[in-house]
Design an enzyme around this catalytic site. Sequence first.
Site, PDB file in Angstrom:
ATOM      1  N   LYS B  25      -8.987  10.974   2.995  1.00 44.79           N
ATOM      2  CA  LYS B  25      -9.314  11.403   1.616  1.00 44.79           C
ATOM      3  C   LYS B  25     -10.053  12.723   1.619  1.00 44.79           C
ATOM      4  CE  LYS B  25      -9.616   7.301  -1.275  1.00 44.79           C
ATOM      5  NZ  LYS B  25      -9.720   6.049  -0.494  1.00 44.79           N
ATOM      6  N   ARG B 134     -16.145   6.871  -2.494  1.00 50.77           N
ATOM      7  CA  ARG B 134     -14.983   6.217  -1.895  1.00 50.77           C
ATOM      8  C   ARG B 134     -15.079   6.287  -0.371  1.00 50.77           C
ATOM      9  NH1 ARG B 134     -10.342   7.714  -5.917  1.00 50.77           N
ATOM     10  NH2 ARG B 134     -11.543   8.852  -7.462  1.00 50.77           N
ATOM     11  N   GLY B 143      -9.193  -3.246   3.457  1.00 48.44           N
ATOM     12  CA  GLY B 143     -10.360  -3.968   3.932  1.00 48.44           C
ATOM     13  C   GLY B 143     -11.597  -3.093   3.911  1.00 48.44           C
ATOM     14  N   MET B 145     -14.221  -0.351   1.945  1.00 50.49           N
ATOM     15  CA  MET B 145     -14.816  -0.471   0.622  1.00 50.49           C
ATOM     16  C   MET B 145     -13.968   0.211  -0.454  1.00 50.49           C
ATOM     17  SD  MET B 145     -18.553   0.378  -0.771  1.00 50.49           S
ATOM     18  CE  MET B 145     -17.895   1.795  -1.622  1.00 50.49           C
ATOM     19  N   ARG B 380      -2.255  12.190  -0.458  1.00 48.08           N
ATOM     20  CA  ARG B 380      -2.084  11.586   0.873  1.00 48.08           C
ATOM     21  C   ARG B 380      -0.608  11.287   1.083  1.00 48.08           C
ATOM     22  NH1 ARG B 380      -4.592   5.540  -0.333  1.00 48.08           N
ATOM     23  NH2 ARG B 380      -3.475   5.224  -2.280  1.00 48.08           N
ATOM     24  N   HIS B 496      -2.065 -17.270   9.709  1.00 45.89           N
ATOM     25  CA  HIS B 496      -1.117 -18.179  10.352  1.00 45.89           C
ATOM     26  C   HIS B 496       0.286 -17.982   9.788  1.00 45.89           C
ATOM     27  CE1 HIS B 496       0.923 -22.119  10.915  1.00 45.89           C
ATOM     28  NE2 HIS B 496       0.348 -22.036  12.103  1.00 45.89           N
ATOM     29  N   SER B 811      15.292  -6.939  36.945  1.00 44.86           N
ATOM     30  CA  SER B 811      15.256  -7.086  35.500  1.00 44.86           C
ATOM     31  C   SER B 811      14.068  -7.984  35.168  1.00 44.86           C
ATOM     32  CB  SER B 811      16.558  -7.715  35.015  1.00 44.86           C
ATOM     33  OG  SER B 811      16.480  -7.963  33.631  1.00 44.86           O
ATOM     34  N   CYS B 883      14.646  -7.675  30.213  1.00 43.72           N
ATOM     35  CA  CYS B 883      15.592  -8.409  29.369  1.00 43.72           C
ATOM     36  C   CYS B 883      14.908  -9.539  28.621  1.00 43.72           C
ATOM     37  CB  CYS B 883      16.750  -8.953  30.199  1.00 43.72           C
ATOM     38  SG  CYS B 883      16.259 -10.216  31.369  1.00 43.72           S
ATOM     39  N   TYR B 903      15.847   0.930  31.506  1.00 45.49           N
ATOM     40  CA  TYR B 903      16.403   0.460  30.242  1.00 45.49           C
ATOM     41  C   TYR B 903      15.586  -0.701  29.701  1.00 45.49           C
ATOM     42  CZ  TYR B 903      18.274  -3.523  32.786  1.00 45.49           C
ATOM     43  OH  TYR B 903      18.375  -4.662  33.544  1.00 45.49           O
TER      44      TYR B 903
END
Lengths: 931, 931
Positions: B25, B134, B143, B145, B380, B496, B811, B883, B903
């Site tokens: 900001k 701010r 989260g 202020m 922004r 969760h 792998s 893999c 890879y």
Amino acid sequence: MTNENKWVYMFSEGSESMRNLLGGKGAGSAEMVELGLPVPPGFTITTEACLEYFRTPGNLPDELAAELTAELGKDTTGDFPRDLADRIQAALAKRQGEFAPSVAAQVQESLAAVEAEKGATFGDAQNPLLVSVRSGARASMPGMMDTVLNLGLNATTLQGVISRSGEDGERFGWDSYRRFVQGYGSIVLGLESEEFENIITANKARLGKKDDPDFSADDWKVMVDEFKALIKDKTGHDFPEEPREQLDGAIRAVFGSWFGQRAVDYRNFHSLGHDWGTAVNVQAMVFGNMGETSGTGVAFSRDSVTGEKVLYGEYLLNAQGEDVVAGVRTPEKIGTLKETMPAIYQQFLEYAEKLELHFREMQDLEFTIEEDTLWMLQTRAGKRSPRAAVKIAIDMVDEGLIDQLTALQRVEPEQVDAHLHPQVDPNTEISPIATGLNASPGAAIGIAIFDADEADRRGRNDEEVILVRPETSPDDFHGMAVAQAILTARGGATSHAAIVARALGLPAVVGSEGIKIDLEARQFTAGGVTVNEGDLITVDGTSGNVMLGETPLIPGEITPELERLLGWADEQRRLMVWANADTPEEAALAREYGAQGIGLCRTEHMFREGDRLPIVQEMILAEGEKARTHSLKELLPMQRSDFYGIFKAMEGLPVIIRLLDPPLHEFLHSVNELRDELHELEAAGDTEGLARAEKMLSRAEDLYEVNPMLGLRGCRLGIMLPDVYRMQVRAIIEAAIQLKQEGVAAMPEIMIPLIGHINELRAVEAELRETANTVQTEKGIDVDFKFGTMIEVPRACLTAGEIAEFAEFFSFGTNDLTQTTYGISRDDAEGKFLLEYVEKGILPDNPFQVLDRNGVGQLMEIAVAKGKRAAATFKKDLEIGICGEHGGDPASVHFCHGIGLDYVSCSPYRVPVARHSAAQAAIEVQVTRDI
Amino acid sequence: MTNENKWVYMFSEGSESMRNLLGGKGAGSAEMVELGLPVPPGFTITTEACLEYFRTPGNLPDELAAELTAELGKDTTGDFPRDLADRIQAALAKRQGEFAPSVAAQVQESLAAVEAEKGATFGDAQNPLLVSVRSGARASMPGMMDTVLNLGLNATTLQGVISRSGEDGERFGWDSYRRFVQGYGSIVLGLESEEFENIITANKARLGKKDDPDFSADDWKVMVDEFKALIKDKTGHDFPEEPREQLDGAIRAVFGSWFGQRAVDYRNFHSLGHDWGTAVNVQAMVFGNMGETSGTGVAFSRDSVTGEKVLYGEYLLNAQGEDVVAGVRTPEKIGTLKETMPAIYQQFLEYAEKLELHFREMQDLEFTIEEDTLWMLQTRAGKRSPRAAVKIAIDMVDEGLIDQLTALQRVEPEQVDAHLHPQVDPNTEISPIATGLNASPGAAIGIAIFDADEADRRGRNDEEVILVRPETSPDDFHGMAVAQAILTARGGATSHAAIVARALGLPAVVGSEGIKIDLEARQFTAGGVTVNEGDLITVDGTSGNVMLGETPLIPGEITPELERLLGWADEQRRLMVWANADTPEEAALAREYGAQGIGLCRTEHMFREGDRLPIVQEMILAEGEKARTHSLKELLPMQRSDFYGIFKAMEGLPVIIRLLDPPLHEFLHSVNELRDELHELEAAGDTEGLARAEKMLSRAEDLYEVNPMLGLRGCRLGIMLPDVYRMQVRAIIEAAIQLKQEGVAAMPEIMIPLIGHINELRAVEAELRETANTVQTEKGIDVDFKFGTMIEVPRACLTAGEIAEFAEFFSFGTNDLTQTTYGISRDDAEGKFLLEYVEKGILPDNPFQVLDRNGVGQLMEIAVAKGKRAAATFKKDLEIGICGEHGGDPASVHFCHGIGLDYVSCSPYRVPVARHSAAQAAIEVQVTRDI
């Protein structure tokens, strides 16, 4: 300093300091010559010549030679590939290996020197030189080539022997000749010795003779021809008549036997160097079978069973070496020689003492008396029983022969271990019906049973059985598991039977080739005795003996001699030895055996005890923390008294308590059991019981895990059910406070299991520390305690630096660490494939018995390094130990010493072995540093 | 270079380059000032001042401060302990933190400068300065202020505001004052905003008013007193009247919110630095609620849904910022401003274009119009939909604003991923009834269901359900597993519900606080609508929107824009992207999505197909190699045609075939099923079926394992049942030969799973290489193939140097490697404790989704280093890839790039994300190197 181009040494040129080059036999003979003892002239072809043989272009196919060179270039101690050994044998069988010209020339030169000294000539018709050829590596090693006697005999030289051998010369000569052809055929040319025996048996039948001595010279003459025909048939070549050709063949065979399957297995098993090579000893023959003033024998300079300082051995008059072993005539005890040939006896006694003093070690001696002249053929350190090993080591210190450090190194860990197993009473006169490889120590009595199913059935019936098999396979596992001991006719130290027996802690004698098993008749014969299924036998895995019936056994004990030796060990070792114990009784026993702390007290065992289990089950069935409170309140005083007892038994010493670790369903009946129960209760109309069983079934189903070993256990329980751990910590601290009030110092260390991520420890420890503080505040008494963690999953090792910030101690749980590092479940693998892996040589050892240094050990090293570095950063102490089963394994103890652990913790019964091994490790490091 | 003692910067002193110091900001405001845009005067207190605040002695207890310093000193990105955050909050709540004197002084000085520029004075009764406060960290972060408006109001300054605010001044003033007290009370002093709302509601009832605007000045006056009484009651302190005290309180609150639970969680989740700190922006207020020539709004410089280049946003006349959000009045589309205030619109459009050009990025702008004057409050980078993100990036390259590298970095991996999920048709006008956190991408339609059991029941009944819960717990897992999407009222990105939804690949909107759930009535209300159980709703996890009824969805697709972007990605990346595919169809799809090979073809899936399973079962029931021959002969042509299909689909590209891996009992019915079957067959008198079932039961019992994941599987099968692997290798080579004859290049790579010890690989590979050679000799045709191994247990990583001697490729099987490194069974853990671990912050991520760099990653680094070193020694190539499922996770792709893999292989649907992530990783490394 050895001369790089010198491949052959006369005995008179060698010495003990050249053991690596000349092998044990060669060095021993050299020392005897140096000491002025009568030794038949001879020479040693060096171990370097052996290695050169494999390097000589053309002896092996180029690719194979390169592969062998690469393999020997690696640090492959104990891990030589079996298939490579097989391919070397196959290649050698195809080719006639060449010796480097300088080797061949030096053999010729040395042979001439022997001829000169002995006054006889190789291949001579009048006065022929005969020689013996023996292998001899740096360390004694079964599987290497046996001795070939009478080498140099052929149609020509035989005449010389006959003419020089008195009245019975003809028979003596032909008997010697047939022995030579027979021995050379089986030992050098690789025929089955049975095939020669078959010819002899056929001739006995044909001629109506009973024993070998009944044959006449002419009989042997016929058989020698038959032997030669057999050899031609099997090998495609005529039997070599030319003595020098015979000698070269024998030398080649000795060299080749270095990579024989049994020798490779043995070195793999005992972690001996595959790049050592073997020496070859060529020595002029002397004859103990020249009549009643001749003889031959073997003797130890001390009693190899009890360790007493008396000559111990046996001899036969008018016999060659092999007769003593063959058992056709019963040898005499060495003591009787004092009467029959007092001067010779006196002379021999003097030599024995001289050699013992010289080597400062009990000697195993071979001698031959040729027409009243004593010849010393071999001296080497003598094998001895475990008790003898300790007594001799102790006595020699008292006699001023060796120092305590040497005494500690002279005793093998297995010998210490054997003291703790039942053994055959040394005061008993035993008559073994067979002997075999002492594959797993201890002695046991039981009835002979010939198949695993029957053993299983009888074993479950509480009968004490000994499983007797030609060899075992994984299909026999269930029968082995219930047996008192194992006996097999085939297989070596790494056979399935040997591996499983050690894994199960059972006595075992394997590869006992003297027993002939008839599975259909369910019986075996050995030493002329027939043993039927159900007959009692005694198997002594410590000595390798098998006896008929019950042989008196004595229980394992720490003898006063061992006690003294372990006292010396305690002075030398840096590693502490702690024990794993779950009860005050076990703790007391551990302390008696010298444990300096308890490294693992498993609280789950306490949860399983009779009166506790129902309460624990209630706790598990309760839903939520609140519902568990009641059960936990009941458990608290019980746990407190558990800890009280152990702390008291270990007064002043640390006790590591591991908080609850196993998955909860282990405390409930299994889902299958519960289903069956349910049916029964339903049938019985027991509604109350039914309700409880239904609840338990539902909870058991909830708790069911596909891979419980990797499931909700360890600290994961502590996080999901924090009140259980809080109860345990409260019990620990309360017990410690109670003891403090009684003036007893308790030193609890609280161990949180299965930490994989630092946040687990942080979360659990913060809460438990608060509990500990609360209890101390309540009682107004502070006690000492530590918080620490088990390091038992790879991630804990890899992040040990983070964990060390919060833990006051690490304890390696190498059982689980091995399971997770390998991805192998011990429960599943040992019965199914793991032991077969070891048998097939895919794994050098069972990694649950011998710590896997390359894998698990590497993780431990990482953990120790990271842990100690972090501890130094935080300026704190970090106590590090091991509490897996490996804590009692000698090789693993060495490793733990090497990586700088503070202690090893093992079963109370392994404490003495661990004390001794820790001392050996410390001495070894000291010695290495001195060099 | 920043001045270490300068803690406060006027907007005119800052710049974008000081973003780390001034936050987003502050830097944005500074740039706007620099560009000459009208910005109300203000200043930024730096992020350094924030960190200094926590360091200032006395603000935190010494011990806590030390702990925090230690934590921030570590490289703790993404792993800040929650309990530490909690303790900081608790400590701050107890103490009134002090600012360093220099900070306090510089704030005072800057305030004076604002006063001077604005021509108003803080606390002045005539012409008072009011400010907004701010937070503003380096990156946007929920989260932290919220904004406090109108700070500086008190009884005195209120009079100045009233007197300067025209006819309705009294009401305007008191309304502003009550908003300030209410906002400050909840945001700075931490009261529940509901408590203030309750007072308003009570007054509405008392006075018979309906809406807020109905209140008079006197009404608000009463309520301000009630608010203040509430605050005194809850905090124990009077509401601060002194403006500077108000300001200090607000600054403290912003600082403190840096370690607030939600901010810490967010940073942990997004791996943002905890040591960044937040800046505080203090800015003179301008008022959009000064009549019809005033207003306020927010707008994006391009359409944030479609990406089109048009202004996109909304505004309200005569309103303050919070009114736009509150939803009391419906805002106007920004386009209409063109008609209502054409000059202002033109000016704003110009500013938007200027800012976009300046930042070369789509901007999210906040503005206020105060009596016909436009003020820019914030600029922004704007948030945008996945499709918009790609379109904007592409367009900006075409417009010459950015280069391709920047375009690739501008698009988030999640935005690429979202293209592959079903989404709401962007051409549809949607009216969300609620919004929440877009926790897991994709959109789904289903009936709302309020408990997991019902969801489970209906889901099994093939109904499409959306589980709606206040929040979820492990008990809801079974209901989530069958749902189309998840919607919760509470919880954040690490709740969760969010974690499980991502684990299950389900769309999810969580923490949708606008929905009020009444579980008893089985309904929820949102946006004035009531949704009953069984009503259809649409959940859009990509945007976070919830709609009533069926919203038109479009299937996932690779848009032409995304195709172009991925084309650029392919030019940048070094890592190849392969796919895991078991069938020709999957392989073709993967190739279409850009896969350059198949990294994992699991042969066990082929074994499970309908017609094969009985044959496979026969094979398992057969005893010994000979008995298996028949079944294997039947399986051979089937396997050959499997491989033929896949090789053909992947013509010219490598295909890694993993030999049979799972424990054999997976192919049989379970012991329980078989027991039940047995009963049925018995009852039915089916003797033939019974015999077979009995045999299968007996074999299933034999094969039963306590921990199958660690049992007889992988190469262990290959060693115990070598003929099965031989059949598979024969099928592979025969298929490759057949294709070669047809002119198609197959590139098979044969992968041996679960290698833990080099001897396992040595034994299996030697045998299989022989089989491959035999087949080639038989057919007289040679084909190319490789032998390699999966690296999936810790020991393989630790001994990778040995393994590299024999393997042509590695792998990483990071699923099993994670299981063994952590000692966690995924099957057991995810439903039981693992997700709860993530939720509790014990683990930063589910290690089965995001590669655990510290543990598993460390082992991978060891394996790569050892493997490559050994390969160099043996002068051979060693192809290394991954893999496991992690192959498609962006963070894990970055890691794989970093440690030098060749890879990554992932599900076909993750191939586009992996291509993009691999490019980002390459660019990041390039950029880092440039710096």
